[in-house]
Enzyme design. Structure first.
Site, PDB file in Angstrom:
ATOM      1  N   SER A 169     -60.486   1.733  10.493  1.00 35.96           N
ATOM      2  CA  SER A 169     -60.293   1.235  11.802  1.00 35.96           C
ATOM      3  C   SER A 169     -59.353   0.153  11.472  1.00 35.96           C
ATOM      4  O   SER A 169     -59.498  -0.830  10.122  1.00 35.96           O
ATOM      5  CB  SER A 169     -61.715   0.663  12.111  1.00 35.96           C
ATOM      6  OG  SER A 169     -61.286  -0.321  13.355  1.00 35.96           O
ATOM      7  N   TYR A 182     -70.108  -3.279  12.850  1.00 43.20           N
ATOM      8  CA  TYR A 182     -68.924  -2.397  12.809  1.00 43.20           C
ATOM      9  C   TYR A 182     -67.969  -2.655  11.889  1.00 43.20           C
ATOM     10  O   TYR A 182     -67.605  -2.071  11.025  1.00 43.20           O
ATOM     11  CB  TYR A 182     -68.296  -2.333  14.217  1.00 43.20           C
ATOM     12  CG  TYR A 182     -67.469  -1.095  14.447  1.00 43.20           C
ATOM     13  CD1 TYR A 182     -67.780   0.281  14.485  1.00 43.20           C
ATOM     14  CD2 TYR A 182     -66.294  -1.484  14.220  1.00 43.20           C
ATOM     15  CE1 TYR A 182     -66.931   1.326  14.727  1.00 43.20           C
ATOM     16  CE2 TYR A 182     -65.176  -0.538  14.477  1.00 43.20           C
ATOM     17  CZ  TYR A 182     -65.308   0.733  14.592  1.00 43.20           C
ATOM     18  OH  TYR A 182     -64.377   1.637  14.871  1.00 43.20           O
TER      19      TYR A 182
HETATM   20  C1  BGC Z   1     -63.125   0.510  17.884  1.00 43.68           C
HETATM   21  C2  BGC Z   1     -62.527   0.562  19.299  1.00 43.68           C
HETATM   22  C3  BGC Z   1     -61.366  -0.588  19.317  1.00 43.68           C
HETATM   23  C4  BGC Z   1     -60.392  -0.537  18.405  1.00 43.68           C
HETATM   24  C5  BGC Z   1     -59.279  -1.761  18.415  1.00 43.68           C
HETATM   25  C6  BGC Z   1     -61.659   0.676  16.842  1.00 43.68           C
HETATM   26  O1  BGC Z   1     -62.143   0.921  15.780  1.00 43.68           O
HETATM   27  O2  BGC Z   1     -64.059   1.488  17.532  1.00 43.68           O
HETATM   28  O3  BGC Z   1     -63.701   0.526  20.331  1.00 43.68           O
HETATM   29  O4  BGC Z   1     -61.056  -0.787  20.672  1.00 43.68           O
HETATM   30  O5  BGC Z   1     -61.165  -0.372  17.064  1.00 43.68           O
HETATM   31  O6  BGC Z   1     -60.104  -2.979  18.464  1.00 43.68           O
END
Ligand code: BGC
Length: 284
Positions: A169, A182
């Site tokens: 991410s 996360y």
């Molecule tokens: C998340 C999303 C978020 C995006 C940008 C992703 O890794 O799961 O919820 O919109 O990152 O912030």
């Protein structure tokens, strides 16, 4: 979702790749019954791979993904497994070997969010996200490396013995208050991926990550479901549109194919510039 206007431009892309870059290869995509995983599974299938559609809940959605892949002329199977459980991951690889002979591509996609203000975050919320997003990727990557080393390179299939793509991410580098579990899991994925890449490269096993920004999927509905939310989101995206899941599918096809054979240990950001610190454009 707003129409395709200058204020809200939309992505323009085919759902299915034109070239069958992955013909004859076998892929496992975890968490492939929705969102980014679904799009990646369909793109890999469209590029000629036979695909195992892993899921943990909602078997009907997984069956639909299988049907769509089969409609593009590739084989597909479903496999229910919780990627954070060692025995279930080992069984999944055994089943895919039994059905398709081997595994050439692993897309470590399964992931979730359990958001909370930091001081209210429970140990269960912390642990669940680390278990699925980080430990799950470890367990699947380990089985994939074992299979890739066992089989070795088959030049008629690919110049690599195997390819692992970790779904990370933008939050492997962008801190994210309210989502500490996360962001920690994705930061962990970054150095796990690079460390595995360093270790297994001599066996011609390629390991990379894709780092999506805001992609329109169920995980982040609250970021794009109203014009107000969407306008706020666009402040974070220099390219001024949300990403679409098939755009991650196309990146995955390329990273899994021999077209990217010398690409190893990278984090490929597919984010419309979210990691370019928008805001500094007019400040600093
Ligand atoms: C998340 C999303 C978020 C995006 C940008 C992703 O890794 O799961 O919820 O919109 O990152 O912030």
């Amino acid at each position: 979702m707003p129409e395709n206007t200058p204020e809200y431009p939309q992505a323009h892309l085919p759902d299915v790749p034109h070239r069958r870059l992955l013909e004859g290869q076998v892929a496992i995509v975890t968490g492939a019954n929705s969102g980014i995983g679904k799009a990646v599974a369909i793109s890999l299938g469209g590029a000629g791979a036979n695909v195992c559609v892993n899921f943990v809940g909602n078997p009907d959605a997984a069956a639909e993904v299988v049907a769509e892949i089969e409609s593009h002329g590739s084989k597909a199977m479903v496999h229910q497994a919780d990627v954070s459980k060692e025995d279930q991951v080992i069984s999944m690889f055994d089943d895919v070997r039994a059905a398709f002979g081997t595994v050439d591509i692993l897309v470590n996609n399964a992931g979730l969010q359990q958001d909370s203000k930091f001081e209210d975050m429970t140990l269960a919320q912390w642990q669940k996200v680390i278990d699925v997003n980080l430990t799950g990727q470890f367990l699947c990557a380990r089985e994939a490396v074992r299979e890739f080393k066992r089989r070795g390179v088959k030049p008629e299939v690919s110049c690599a013995a195997g390819k692992i793509i970790c779904m990370s991410s933008v939050h492997e580098v962008i801190p994210w208050g309210g989502h500490v579990n996360y962001a920690a899991s994705k930061g962990g994925v970054m150095l796990m991926m690079k460390s595995i890449a360093q270790e297994v490269a001599p066996w011609r096993i390629r390991v990379n990550s894709i780092c999506p920004g805001a992609i329109r999927t169920p995980i982040n509905t609250g970021a794009w479901d109203t014009p107000e939310h969407y306008a706020a989101l666009l402040k974070l995206i220099p390219y001024k549109r949300i990403g679409e899941a098939p755009e991650i599918g196309r990146a995955a096809v390329w990273l899994a194919s021999d077209d990217s054979d010398y690409i190893h240990g990278i984090s490929l950001f597919v984010d419309g510039g979210m990691t370019l610190y928008p805001g500094f454009e007019a400040g600093g």
